[in-house]
Scaffold this motif. Structure first.
Motif, mmCIF file in Angstrom:
data_model
loop_
_atom_site.group_PDB
_atom_site.id
_atom_site.type_symbol
_atom_site.label_atom_id
_atom_site.label_comp_id
_atom_site.label_asym_id
_atom_site.label_seq_id
_atom_site.Cartn_x
_atom_site.Cartn_y
_atom_site.Cartn_z
ATOM 1 N N ALA A 68 -1.461 0.305 2.112
ATOM 2 C CA ALA A 68 -2.245 -0.613 1.294
ATOM 3 C C ALA A 68 -3.449 -1.165 2.044
ATOM 4 C CB ALA A 68 -1.353 -1.755 0.804
ATOM 5 N N SER A 69 -3.283 -1.427 3.354
ATOM 6 C CA SER A 69 -4.397 -1.983 4.146
ATOM 7 C C SER A 69 -5.543 -0.999 4.278
ATOM 8 C CB SER A 69 -3.890 -2.388 5.539
ATOM 9 O OG SER A 69 -3.415 -1.258 6.249
ATOM 10 N N ASN A 70 -5.253 0.280 4.077
ATOM 11 C CA ASN A 70 -6.302 1.307 4.121
ATOM 12 C C ASN A 70 -6.848 1.620 2.727
ATOM 13 O OD1 ASN A 70 -6.213 1.743 6.944
ATOM 14 N ND2 ASN A 70 -4.390 3.026 6.703
ATOM 15 N N GLY A 71 -6.465 0.778 1.757
ATOM 16 C CA GLY A 71 -6.984 0.944 0.415
ATOM 17 C C GLY A 71 -6.232 1.929 -0.437
ATOM 18 N N ASN A 72 -5.076 2.384 0.021
ATOM 19 C CA ASN A 72 -4.293 3.352 -0.746
ATOM 20 C C ASN A 72 -3.455 2.612 -1.782
ATOM 21 O OD1 ASN A 72 -2.549 5.366 -1.690
ATOM 22 N ND2 ASN A 72 -2.539 6.403 0.282
ATOM 23 N N ILE A 73 -3.699 2.908 -3.056
ATOM 24 C CA ILE A 73 -3.000 2.222 -4.139
ATOM 25 C C ILE A 73 -1.507 2.549 -4.177
ATOM 26 C CG2 ILE A 73 -3.316 4.022 -5.879
ATOM 27 C CD1 ILE A 73 -3.903 1.781 -7.897
#
Length: 271
Positions: free
Chosen positions: A134-139
């Motif tokens: 999530a912190s890398n923008g992965n939904i």
């Protein structure tokens, strides 16, 4: 009673217990913990096995005793309870007290295992992977977290209920056939007392800061008590509560009284 007349728990009943087990903490209370959720989960079993209202009421009352364990492992105990209720419904010689005795002896040890696995292991691993994504923008981060945590969660619930019931049935038949119920009752009672004793020694922390001067020397009361018997105050407090409960004093009143007395004794410096 012939085999044709034998009352039997069905797969449908066990499925209902499985889904109802998710509501175990829906009515959590500080007097009997998860008892209402446990009784709700056992209701399909009780209705299947007992036709008379008096029998259903007695069975429901049994399962409204205090109960508290890790929710994910509770179906294992529910499966065993279902097997024991089935045996009780089909045998006049069955010791009804053993149902709650087995529950009480299992809930503590299984809570220790369940808390370590689900809250201390699976949740941490699942959250670490999910947060990293999530912190890398992965939904998919939150979804991965839910998947990693709930896969073992659902499996333990499902298999726990299934094998708890099956093992309970097989064991109870052998116990009844060989007359081992007294031995089983002694074992579960000892295990239950060991669990309660270990919880008192490890989780209940009562100390006194009282210090007196005698002939110029400090006398530390807590050190004296520890030299006589470690954890003497927690043990004495538990025995006092046990004595008061045996006198049928409300657990709610004892809980409130404990809070008030603890605060007052802390303010005046005794505890």
């Amino acid at each position: 009673m012939t085999s044709v007349e034998r009352k039997k728990v069905t797969k449908k009943d066990l499925k209902q217990v499985f889904w109802r087990s998710f509501a175990l903490q829906g009515a959590f209370n500080y007097e009997r913990m998860q008892n209402l959720g446990y009784g709700y989960a056992m209701l399909p079993i009780i209705k299947r096995l007992y036709s008379k209202k008096e029998e259903q009421s007695a069975a429901m009352e049994r399962h409204l005793e205090i109960f508290n364990t890790t929710p994910q492992v509770s179906p294992l105990i529910m499966g065993i309870s279902a097997a024991m209720e089935e045996e009780n419904a089909n045998s006049d010689a069955f010791d009804v007290a053993s149902i709650n005795a087995v529950k009480a002896s299992l809930m503590g040890p299984l809570a220790g295992i369940g808390d370590s696995l689900f809250w201390g292991t699976f949740r941490i691993i699942a959250a670490g992977i999910g947060v990293s994504l999530a912190s890398n923008g992965n939904i998919l981060g939150p979804l991965i977290f839910l998947l990693l945590f709930n896969t073992p969660h659902f499996l333990v619930r499902l298999l726990g209920l299934k094998y708890g019931y099956e093992v309970g049935i097989n064991s109870l038949e052998r116990i009844q056939r060989e007359g081992l119920m007294d031995t089983v009752m002694n074992v579960v009672t000892i295990v239950g007392l060991l669990v309660v004793g270990s919880l008192v020694g490890s989780l209940l922390n009562i100390n006194t800061p009282l210090v007196f001067e005698v002939s110029g020397a400090e006398v530390v009361i807590q050190e004296i008590l520890d030299s006589i018997l470690p954890n003497m105050l927690p043990l004495a407090f538990v025995f006092l509560l046990f004595r008061l409960i045996r006198k049928e004093i409300s657990v709610t009143k004892l809980t409130l009284a404990t809070l008030v007395v603890g605060v007052v004794l802390s303010i005046i410096g005794i505890l």
